[in-house]
Scaffold this motif. Sequence first.
Motif, PDB file in Angstrom:
ATOM      1  N   ASN A 152       2.218  -1.470  -3.166  1.00  0.00           N
ATOM      2  CA  ASN A 152       1.737  -0.544  -2.140  1.00  0.00           C
ATOM      3  C   ASN A 152       0.420  -0.989  -1.511  1.00  0.00           C
ATOM      4  O   ASN A 152       0.080  -0.550  -0.407  1.00  0.00           O
ATOM      5  N   LYS A 153      -0.314  -1.846  -2.189  1.00  0.00           N
ATOM      6  CA  LYS A 153      -1.550  -2.379  -1.619  1.00  0.00           C
ATOM      7  C   LYS A 153      -1.281  -3.553  -0.680  1.00  0.00           C
ATOM      8  O   LYS A 153      -2.161  -3.951   0.085  1.00  0.00           O
ATOM      9  N   GLU A 154      -0.060  -4.097  -0.752  1.00  0.00           N
ATOM     10  CA  GLU A 154       0.257  -5.302   0.009  1.00  0.00           C
ATOM     11  C   GLU A 154       1.208  -5.049   1.172  1.00  0.00           C
ATOM     12  O   GLU A 154       1.474  -5.960   1.958  1.00  0.00           O
ATOM     13  N   ASN A 162       9.705  -7.177  -2.949  1.00  0.00           N
ATOM     14  CA  ASN A 162       8.420  -7.878  -2.891  1.00  0.00           C
ATOM     15  C   ASN A 162       7.799  -7.684  -1.511  1.00  0.00           C
ATOM     16  O   ASN A 162       8.482  -7.301  -0.548  1.00  0.00           O
ATOM     17  N   ALA A 163       6.510  -7.931  -1.422  1.00  0.00           N
ATOM     18  CA  ALA A 163       5.774  -7.645  -0.192  1.00  0.00           C
ATOM     19  C   ALA A 163       6.284  -8.459   0.989  1.00  0.00           C
ATOM     20  O   ALA A 163       6.344  -7.960   2.120  1.00  0.00           O
ATOM     21  N   ASP A 198       3.757  -2.534 -11.010  1.00  0.00           N
ATOM     22  CA  ASP A 198       4.304  -3.349  -9.918  1.00  0.00           C
ATOM     23  C   ASP A 198       4.256  -2.588  -8.599  1.00  0.00           C
ATOM     24  O   ASP A 198       3.890  -3.133  -7.553  1.00  0.00           O
ATOM     25  N   ILE A 199       4.653  -1.318  -8.649  1.00  0.00           N
ATOM     26  CA  ILE A 199       4.699  -0.496  -7.439  1.00  0.00           C
ATOM     27  C   ILE A 199       3.294  -0.281  -6.885  1.00  0.00           C
ATOM     28  O   ILE A 199       3.077  -0.324  -5.664  1.00  0.00           O
ATOM     29  N   ALA A 200       2.341  -0.063  -7.773  1.00  0.00           N
ATOM     30  CA  ALA A 200       0.951   0.122  -7.331  1.00  0.00           C
ATOM     31  C   ALA A 200       0.441  -1.119  -6.611  1.00  0.00           C
ATOM     32  O   ALA A 200      -0.197  -1.022  -5.548  1.00  0.00           O
ATOM     33  N   PHE A 231       8.463  -8.170   6.201  1.00  0.00           N
ATOM     34  CA  PHE A 231       9.348  -8.758   7.208  1.00  0.00           C
ATOM     35  C   PHE A 231      10.152  -7.665   7.904  1.00  0.00           C
ATOM     36  O   PHE A 231      10.227  -7.616   9.140  1.00  0.00           O
ATOM     37  N   HIS A 232      10.770  -6.784   7.122  1.00  0.00           N
ATOM     38  CA  HIS A 232      11.574  -5.709   7.710  1.00  0.00           C
ATOM     39  C   HIS A 232      10.705  -4.749   8.532  1.00  0.00           C
ATOM     40  O   HIS A 232      11.144  -4.243   9.571  1.00  0.00           O
ATOM     41  N   ALA A 233       9.503  -4.506   8.063  1.00  0.00           N
ATOM     42  CA  ALA A 233       8.610  -3.595   8.790  1.00  0.00           C
ATOM     43  C   ALA A 233       8.195  -4.184  10.132  1.00  0.00           C
ATOM     44  O   ALA A 233       8.222  -3.502  11.167  1.00  0.00           O
TER      45      ALA A 233
END
Length: 327
Positions: free
Chosen positions: A156-158, A125-126, A151-153, A131-133
Motif C-alpha cells: 500500500n505504500k508503493e 506486486n506493485a 506484505d499488504i502494508a 501498470f493496471h492503474a
Amino acid sequence: MKKLELVCPAGTPAALRAAVDAGADAVYMGFRDETNARNFPGLNFSREELAEGLAYAHARGAMVFLAVNTYARAGDDAAWRTAIRSASELKVDALILADIGLLDYAREAYPDLRLHLSVQASASNAEAINFHARRFGVQRVVLPRVLTVADIARLNKEIEIETEVFAFGGMCPMAEGRCTLSSYVTGKSPNRNGVCSPASHVDYVDEGSSLASRLGGFTINRFGVGEQAGYPTLCKGRFSAGGEAGYLFEEPTSLDTSAILPELTAAGVTALKIEGRQRSKAYVKQVVSEFRRAIDAAAEGTRVSLDMKGLSEGQQNTTGAYAKKWM
C-alpha cells in the motif's frame, strides 16, 4: 480508526437484498452468462434484475459492483463487450475486470466507468498493480489470498490505488479461479464455467465399506460409514502419498479475518470482501450481519469475537496467509 468498507456477495436478487439489509456497503454480482466467474445454473442476474437490484441498493445507501471478470474468448468477445456496455448504461458503481483487452476497451469506450481489478488477474506486486492503474485507470485492486498483513502494508505504500482483500469464505491454493488441475480433470475452465467442480462431472460411488466422491472420473475422497461426505473439490481431496493418506493441498477450512480487522486497517486496506456468491441468502445475511458488527466495533477501537465455525467449511477457520510467518 477509519471504517473498512464491507463488500458482499449477491448471487441472486434475494441474496442482494439480504446483504444490503444486513449492512453491506457494497454488493457484487454478475450477469447470467460466462462473462463472470460464478457462471452456473440458478445464479446471477438478467439485465432487468440488475437494474432492480441497483435501485434497491442505492435507495438504501449501498453500492453495486458488476463482475465481468472472466477472460474473453479469442476472436469472440461480443458478450463481454455487451456486459461492459450494460454496466455503463445502468450506471453501476464499479466494474470488476481481469482481462487486459477488456480493461483497454472499457477505458477507451466508457471512460466514466470506475474500474476495479479482479483477483482473477492475480496482481500481487506493485509493478503489476501500478501498470493496471496507469494504463487503464484502475482505481482498486482485489488482492490474491497469498499475502501477509505486512506484505499488504508494504504494498500500500508503493501503489497509487485502493486495496480490497478477502475477509471470509472459501480458500484457493491455486492461481485464483484459474485452477489447471480442475481444468485437466473436467475439461472445463473454472474461470468461465464458474466453479472448480461442475455438477455434471461429480459422482458418488458406494463401495460398500466407504463412499467415494469422484470428479471427472477421478476419485477425490473416500468417506467412512457415518462420515459426512463433502463435495469433491480437487484441492480439498484426500490422497495417498508416501504411504500415508491425507489432505495434500489443504484441509476443508474457511478464511476468517474477523480477529485481525485492526491490523488490516492499519495496513491501509480499504475494503473487505466476503466470498460466496454461490451461497444462500440465509448464509449471506448471517455472515454480513456478523462482519458489520465486527467492522463497526473495530472502527470504535474495540474487538468483538465472532464464532463463524458453523458457517465454515469443515467447521474450522484460518487467517490464511495474512498471519503467516513465512520461513
